[in-house]
Design a protein around this motif. Sequence first.
Motif, mmCIF file in Angstrom:
data_model
loop_
_atom_site.group_PDB
_atom_site.id
_atom_site.type_symbol
_atom_site.label_atom_id
_atom_site.label_comp_id
_atom_site.label_asym_id
_atom_site.label_seq_id
_atom_site.Cartn_x
_atom_site.Cartn_y
_atom_site.Cartn_z
ATOM 1 N N TRP A 44 -23.076 131.257 -23.763
ATOM 2 C CA TRP A 44 -22.978 131.533 -22.396
ATOM 3 C C TRP A 44 -22.149 132.855 -22.148
ATOM 4 O O TRP A 44 -21.089 133.050 -22.326
ATOM 5 N N LYS A 68 -20.584 136.873 -15.968
ATOM 6 C CA LYS A 68 -19.543 137.921 -15.458
ATOM 7 C C LYS A 68 -18.200 137.452 -14.879
ATOM 8 O O LYS A 68 -17.207 138.053 -15.244
ATOM 9 N N LYS A 98 -23.554 134.032 -11.464
ATOM 10 C CA LYS A 98 -24.061 132.927 -11.941
ATOM 11 C C LYS A 98 -24.102 133.327 -13.395
ATOM 12 O O LYS A 98 -24.487 134.546 -13.761
ATOM 13 N N PHE A 113 -27.403 131.627 -20.685
ATOM 14 C CA PHE A 113 -27.412 131.830 -22.136
ATOM 15 C C PHE A 113 -27.756 133.300 -22.652
ATOM 16 O O PHE A 113 -28.940 133.784 -22.071
ATOM 17 N N ALA A 172 -16.115 137.311 -23.891
ATOM 18 C CA ALA A 172 -14.707 136.815 -23.506
ATOM 19 C C ALA A 172 -14.479 135.432 -24.230
ATOM 20 O O ALA A 172 -15.478 134.445 -23.828
ATOM 21 N N PHE A 173 -13.647 135.179 -25.000
ATOM 22 C CA PHE A 173 -13.030 133.945 -25.162
ATOM 23 C C PHE A 173 -11.608 133.607 -25.397
ATOM 24 O O PHE A 173 -11.000 134.924 -25.874
ATOM 25 N N TYR A 179 -17.065 124.887 -26.346
ATOM 26 C CA TYR A 179 -17.996 123.520 -26.485
ATOM 27 C C TYR A 179 -19.149 123.920 -27.421
ATOM 28 O O TYR A 179 -19.912 124.718 -27.232
ATOM 29 N N THR A 193 -25.051 126.371 -30.376
ATOM 30 C CA THR A 193 -24.804 126.529 -28.756
ATOM 31 C C THR A 193 -23.418 126.783 -28.610
ATOM 32 O O THR A 193 -22.643 125.731 -28.677
ATOM 33 N N GLU A 232 -20.843 127.038 -25.489
ATOM 34 C CA GLU A 232 -20.592 126.803 -24.030
ATOM 35 C C GLU A 232 -19.061 126.639 -23.534
ATOM 36 O O GLU A 232 -18.295 126.472 -24.670
ATOM 37 N N PRO A 233 -18.774 127.149 -22.383
ATOM 38 C CA PRO A 233 -17.251 127.025 -22.030
ATOM 39 C C PRO A 233 -17.049 125.645 -21.636
ATOM 40 O O PRO A 233 -18.029 124.901 -21.600
ATOM 41 N N TRP A 234 -15.790 125.184 -21.534
ATOM 42 C CA TRP A 234 -15.462 123.825 -21.126
ATOM 43 C C TRP A 234 -16.053 123.602 -19.586
ATOM 44 O O TRP A 234 -16.169 124.590 -19.045
ATOM 45 N N ARG A 235 -16.609 122.504 -19.542
ATOM 46 C CA ARG A 235 -17.180 122.438 -18.174
ATOM 47 C C ARG A 235 -16.357 121.214 -17.286
ATOM 48 O O ARG A 235 -16.220 120.014 -17.781
ATOM 49 N N ARG A 275 -14.518 133.986 -17.089
ATOM 50 C CA ARG A 275 -15.689 134.794 -17.554
ATOM 51 C C ARG A 275 -16.097 134.315 -18.935
ATOM 52 O O ARG A 275 -15.323 133.630 -19.694
ATOM 53 N N VAL A 308 -14.288 131.893 -20.990
ATOM 54 C CA VAL A 308 -12.862 131.487 -20.770
ATOM 55 C C VAL A 308 -12.757 130.934 -19.417
ATOM 56 O O VAL A 308 -13.444 131.083 -18.439
#
Lengths: 268, 640, 225
Positions: free
Chosen positions: A21, A24, A29, A32, A66-67, A82, A110, A112-115, A123, A126
């Motif tokens: 994911w 910016k 928006k 992936f 970025a993580f 995730y 895959t 993904e960030p925490w939702r 970002r 993060v």
Amino acid sequence: MNLLNGLKEATNNMKITLKVWRQKNNATKGGFKVYPIEHVSTDMSFLEMLDVLNNDLVRKGEDAVAFDHDCREGICGMCSLYINGKPHGPQQTTTCQLHMRSFKDGDTITVEPWRAKAFPVIRDLVVDRTAFDRIQQAGGYVSINTGGVPDANEIPIPKKIADEAFDAAVCIGCGACVAACKNASAMLFVSAKVSQLALLPQGKPERKERAEKMVAQMDAEGFGACTNTGACEAECPKGISLTNIARLNREYLSASLTSYEVEVKGGD
Amino acid sequence: MKLDSKIPEGPLAEKWTKHKFNLKLVNPANKRKYDVIVVGTGLAGASAAASLAELGYNVKAFCFQDSPRRAHSIAAQGGINAAKNYQNDGDSVYRLFYDTIKGGDYRARESNVHRLAEVSVNIIDQCVAQGVPFAREYGGLLANRSFGGAQVSRTFYARGQTGQQLLLGAYSALNRQIANGKVKMYTRTEMLDVVLVDGKARGIITRDLVTGKLESHSGHAVLLCTGGYGNVFFLSTNAKGSNVTASWRAHKKGALFGNPCYTQIHPTCIPVSGDHQSKLTLMSESLRNDGRVWVPKVAKPGLTAKEAKNIPEADRDYFLERKYPSFGNLVPRDVASRNAKMMCDEGRGVGKTGLAVFLDFTDAIKRDGKKAVEAKYGNLFDMYAQITGDNPYEGPMMIYPAVHYTMGGLWVDYNLMTTVPGLYALGEANFSDHGANRLGASALMQGLADGYFVIPYTIGDYLAGISQEKVSTDRPEFKEAMDKVNNTINTILNIKGKRTVDELHRELGLIMWNYCGMSRTDAGLREAKGKIQQLKKEFWSNVAVLGSNNELNQELEKAMRVADFIELGELMVDDALNRTESCGGHFREESQTPDGEALRNDDDFSYVAAWEFKGENQPEVLHKEELNYEFIKRTQRSYK
Amino acid sequence: MNWFTKLLSSTLGRKVLMALTGLFLILFLVVHLIGNLQLLHSDQGQAFNIYARFMTTNPLIKTVSYVNYAIILVHIVWALLLTIHNRKSRGPEGYAVTNGSSAWTSRNMGILGTLILIFLVIHLKGFWAEMHWGGISTVTYDNEVYKDLYTVVDKAYTMEWYVAIYVVSMIALAFHLWHGFISAFQTLGLNHSKYNGLIRFVGRAFAIIVPALFALIPIWMYLDK
């Protein structure tokens, strides 16, 4: 421990396809992006694999992914991610302790960030978890000042109680519980702190007020309600038990029914 | 510059009490007129911020992580020492003091260490009152264990995560003050400079890591609680974000840096597995209670843990047991680390990199059964298996030393003030209490001692003596500092070179590890100095940092930290070059006994080396604070 | 907001309301089941019809039944409120991949509840509305005239589709109870290592036995032609 049985021969030649994911910032928006990555070693941690990806990206003139991460030994709670539909990936541990030997050559992963509404994306991968801090600030403490406290052994605490409080206190505040929950509920996180202090004699004087204030703040942050699915417990890297949620329910209910009126901010 | 340590006169045991009485106080009603800036929210920072806010000061606290709870104190495993003597085994404040001084190889101040031992007992009381769930006995009282070879059981612990529990305690106290409005917390905010007004520290420049916005904050005093600089080695047990930037920028603004070369190397870490390695993981040294350390007598390159059991007993060299028959595998950290390195240097290291030795539990499992070993070390064995993919119940573990703690740091006086008035350094960020080597379970003690029980007293003395007037961040000093930071950022972003920050950092780490790590030589250090200067040039001409300043830019954050590490690395080498003795974690090959043990030189090196920054690319100037041992007689350590 | 409305508007308070209403409905199921079991008497429905009249005329029972309707309504409305709140809590973007580690029933209480609600509508229309307002034929026992609800039920259970709907709905109910029973205790904080096993056992047994007995009646009556 089951992981000892599942050990595989080491290799440093796996091919992995990452679907990551990218976003910016919070105002734009996201979507992936797919990155093939070669020569992945089974000895790499998941985050080291991302380091390799990032160094490759920078060399190619693309922005690094970025993580969040810091201690990389499973205790600071800063790493998230995730991975393939599970917070912290396939093992019940933190992402920094997840190693690439948990994956197979040719896998597509895959990421993904925490939702959660309460965890807006800052970002890429993060997210902003300051909601957790605000919940702690609402009452996750014993109101004592430095100095002037009794001798440590003046408060005997049965070992069983101390151990149970400890089991709740090991929460690292990573947010996997929220990420795992279909309702994005923070109940496991809140209940861990409420439990720790409700069990210990030191926490007793402010017990009712604490439960009310922390729950009110939790609601104000926009976390969902607990529907007892147990996903949080199953994904918690520190194995925090659902028993704590039951205790929070009990603490909150009895506080609501019996406490003196207190100023509580928040609420829906 | 004359270094004034401000050590109070009088008998050792009365120094702190007398000093507390002699310190000036700030009237309770006036405390709210003072603003204190606290940078870092680990044990030292969180405890200081909370305690000062409780007293009534207005505190602004800063951390680069997303929450104050993530500071790296959280990762400390073993425990925290306190001279409670709950076990009736002969412990006392004096014994803790003595052990700490001796453990530090007589390179710490007696007065500071005694104070540390004195307040250690208050720390435990404080933490218990906060609800820290320390281990307990069935009767409900606190449990203790002996740690790091101590002769008494004085270590309080919370399973293998004492640091976490202590930090969460301090974090909860901090949270209470945030809720009270007495602490304003800035997360994801990195300090990039100290601002001096009329020679006093009066503020800081920070960067909001999410938006990139630079901000000025003013206050009456600045506390740096920013931890150690082990990440100068790239690979260390520190968190990835741990950095020296705050200390280094303070150093460049006039704060002397004490004993930069004093680094602690921990013997029981999981070895490096490949070039991708990003950090090292420590395993509790309690493993050495039952594990036996060995390498093959004849070099066997690439020997794996699985093949180890095929090596007959006669072909194994249990080198610690052989060389130190009385302490065996339980020699102190520095000795165990150095000897492991020597074995690998001889080519007898094991594993695919040859940079590891075996830690074998076969005998313990035979003697006590697998169950007993599992009960003691189960979580460590699991962690080992998780990281390495090897089963430590079936073959030996492989271990190798790793950088763990830095005893050096900003020079501070007895009040924890640096050589810049109003600028303080607490916890691992200062140099003060551990001498040349830190005892196990003492880091947590020092961080909390400084934050809970020292700074709340000593800061008042300074504040009572300065004007209550606030300084405006519109002053030219702030603007100038901010412009400088801005320039640095723009310079880095405009290099647009070819080499990633990680690559350069790795290269620095390798230089430091090879030449300024476990053992050092004059020639090696000179070579290192040249290489670091070369690397510095390479960094400023060829680093690749993409993106802009106005966004979350983790590569930029790293680049600024690495730039400071490179400069610090050179100072560490200078300091190591200067100290031609071996002491504590500092082993100079030129200074050893005939049988290869560390040889301290009290006649020439009984001082704190405090370095003064003299300008970019100028050699730093050494100042010496003589260490006077009035109360303890120094002896040479021996573990034979 | 006073303390009571505050309690009810908090996520925990709403859940407590769900748990309490749920437990009440569980009790109701038992009472309802006892009534239904009257259908199995081989007395041409006499016991059942007497029971049906008692249930619709006794003032105390009538009051309880209004409470029951209200509770069903609260259970449904609060479930909707919670579901909407929970949906929103995920935020603007959902996950692309999920790999759930919780039980299917626990994640789908809303769907199961909706199925039960649809059944309830059919069920109420078919029997309850008939009994109250329908042109139902009468029978006489001991010189007293009773509405012959038994025949309505008996006729309904000759239709395969009706029996099928009934059985499917009872399966939905079983799954709903499978999670709901134990969950209610958890929500009320009634959790203790000494009793957790018992609650779990009773909950699971209840979730199987009660809907099974409910479903057994139409099947029995269908086969008993």
